[in-house]
Design an enzyme around this catalytic site. Structure first.
Site, mmCIF file in Angstrom:
data_model
loop_
_atom_site.group_PDB
_atom_site.id
_atom_site.type_symbol
_atom_site.label_atom_id
_atom_site.label_comp_id
_atom_site.label_asym_id
_atom_site.label_seq_id
_atom_site.Cartn_x
_atom_site.Cartn_y
_atom_site.Cartn_z
ATOM 1 N N THR A 1 1.037 -1.138 0.037
ATOM 2 C CA THR A 1 0.103 0.100 -0.099
ATOM 3 C C THR A 1 0.958 1.229 -0.137
ATOM 4 O O THR A 1 1.909 1.124 0.643
ATOM 5 C CB THR A 1 -0.823 -0.008 1.096
ATOM 6 O OG1 THR A 1 -1.718 -1.335 1.019
ATOM 7 C CG2 THR A 1 -1.870 1.174 1.338
ATOM 8 N N ASP B 1 7.236 -3.624 -16.610
ATOM 9 C CA ASP B 1 5.743 -3.412 -16.316
ATOM 10 C C ASP B 1 5.575 -1.953 -16.481
ATOM 11 O O ASP B 1 4.754 -1.488 -15.498
ATOM 12 C CB ASP B 1 5.490 -3.911 -14.595
ATOM 13 C CG ASP B 1 4.001 -3.882 -14.653
ATOM 14 O OD1 ASP B 1 3.454 -4.137 -15.609
ATOM 15 O OD2 ASP B 1 3.467 -3.756 -13.364
#
Length: 339
Positions: free
Chosen positions: A20, A130
């Site tokens: 997170t 990515d």
């Protein structure tokens, strides 16, 4: 959890499977920061923990303002590691695209900007693996950078990044299918920096159209693509102003590695040249600009225009070539032009 180390947490920026990210504030330095914390359900996995820390170390080593920089590392009382990064507050390319495609000149400037960021990563011997709109942050420009505008792209999320020497030995397919090079999808370790070049081309295409050039839900979709296929032509969007943009992006997104641009900075050069050309042509057509209410067909139906509310850069919309406008008028009325 209101405080991590000396950093006061203000709001959650985002959350993924492994971590997170929070927006925080460093009272000692009087600056906003971003704090990434390993998810508690992975805290006991030593391999995941090491990958998390490896990302922080890698980001710290990249000496470029085009890549988010890490400047602190620590551990929570429960043993979970966290690292602290520069806060980049301009949103993401994914957020921008949620409101529709970007005007063509802006799209090409941002594509070139992304290619420069990727080239900086490659110069350090690192392959990102990515590159997606969600991993591309926008930071305010300093007013002295090429291309004008108010924001520049910053690369984030190096969780899958590897040194180029290591990438050739990887045997697991990872990444986001719609922006993943075919050779990366095979998971046989046979890829290099040109896999990132593919992703740059795919993101640039998405900036122009609102969608990836080859929409893929799974790895099998990536591998099942026709090796001789090219992205759907941009001519319905750019008309006679298209120039070599189709060719540039087709080469960037080529299925075969050997058909692709070898270097990200070479792709950046080409995209910058086209962005400049489109900007020079746009003022000649300014008197013909109007509002668009339809959509263009580029492979599948895409939005051909976006609202002014999402405009974050200062350039006017590119307009189609005059011959198209005159032909439309002769046929009985002006065609609506994208804005």
């Amino acid at each position: 959890m209101d405080v991590i180390g000396r950093y006061r947490l203000q709001s959650k920026i985002g959350a993924g499977a492994f971590a997170t990210v929070w927006r925080g504030y460093d009272d000692d330095l009087d600056v906003d920061v971003a704090v990434k914390v390993l998810a508690d359900n992975w805290a006991s996995r030593s391999d995941v923990r090491e990958r998390f820390l490896a990302e922080a170390r890698l980001m710290r080593r990249i000496a470029s303002d085009r890549v988010v920089r890490v400047f602190d590392l620590g551990e929570l009382p429960d043993g979970r590691p966290y690292f602290v990064m520069d806060y980049v507050g301009g949103g993401t390319i994914a957020g921008l695209l949620a409101e529709g495609p970007v005007d063509p000149a802006d799209a090409l400037w941002w594509g070139a900007d992304l290619a420069r960021a990727v080239a900086a990563l490659h110069a350090e011997g690192v392959v990102h693996r990515d590159i997606t709109p969600a991993n591309l942050l926008l930071r305010p420009a300093n007013g002295q950078e090429s291309g004008g505008g108010t924001h520049r792209i910053v690369l984030a999320d190096l969780g899958l990044a590897k040194r180029a020497a290591e990438a050739s030995g990887l045997t697991q397919a990872v990444g986001t299918p719609s922006y993943m090079a075919p050779e990366q999808g095979r998971g046989d370790g046979g890829f290099d920096e040109r896999a990132d070049v593919y992703a740059v081309g795919a993101v640039t295409y998405a900036l122009l159209t609102g969608r990836a050039p080859f929409v893929a839900a799974t790895i099998n979709d990536v591998l099942g693509r026709d090796p001789d296929s090219n992205p759907p032509s941009l001519r319905p969007l750019l008309h006679d102003a298209i120039g070599p943009v189709d060719e540039i992006l087709a080469r960037a997104c080529a299925y075969r590695v050997g058909d692709r641009w070898n270097r990200a900075d070479t792709l950046a050069d080409r995209l910058e040249a086209e962005a400049y050309r489109l900007e020079q042509e746009a003022p000649l057509l300014a008197s013909r600009r109007t509002t668009v209410g339809n959509v263009d067909e580029i492979g599948t139906t895409i939005a051909a225009a976006a609202g002014e509310s999402r405009r974050r850069r200062g350039r006017g919309w590119l307009l189609v070539a005059l011959p198209v406008v005159f032909a439309a008028a002769a046929a009985g009325g002006w065609f609506l032009l994208g804005r």
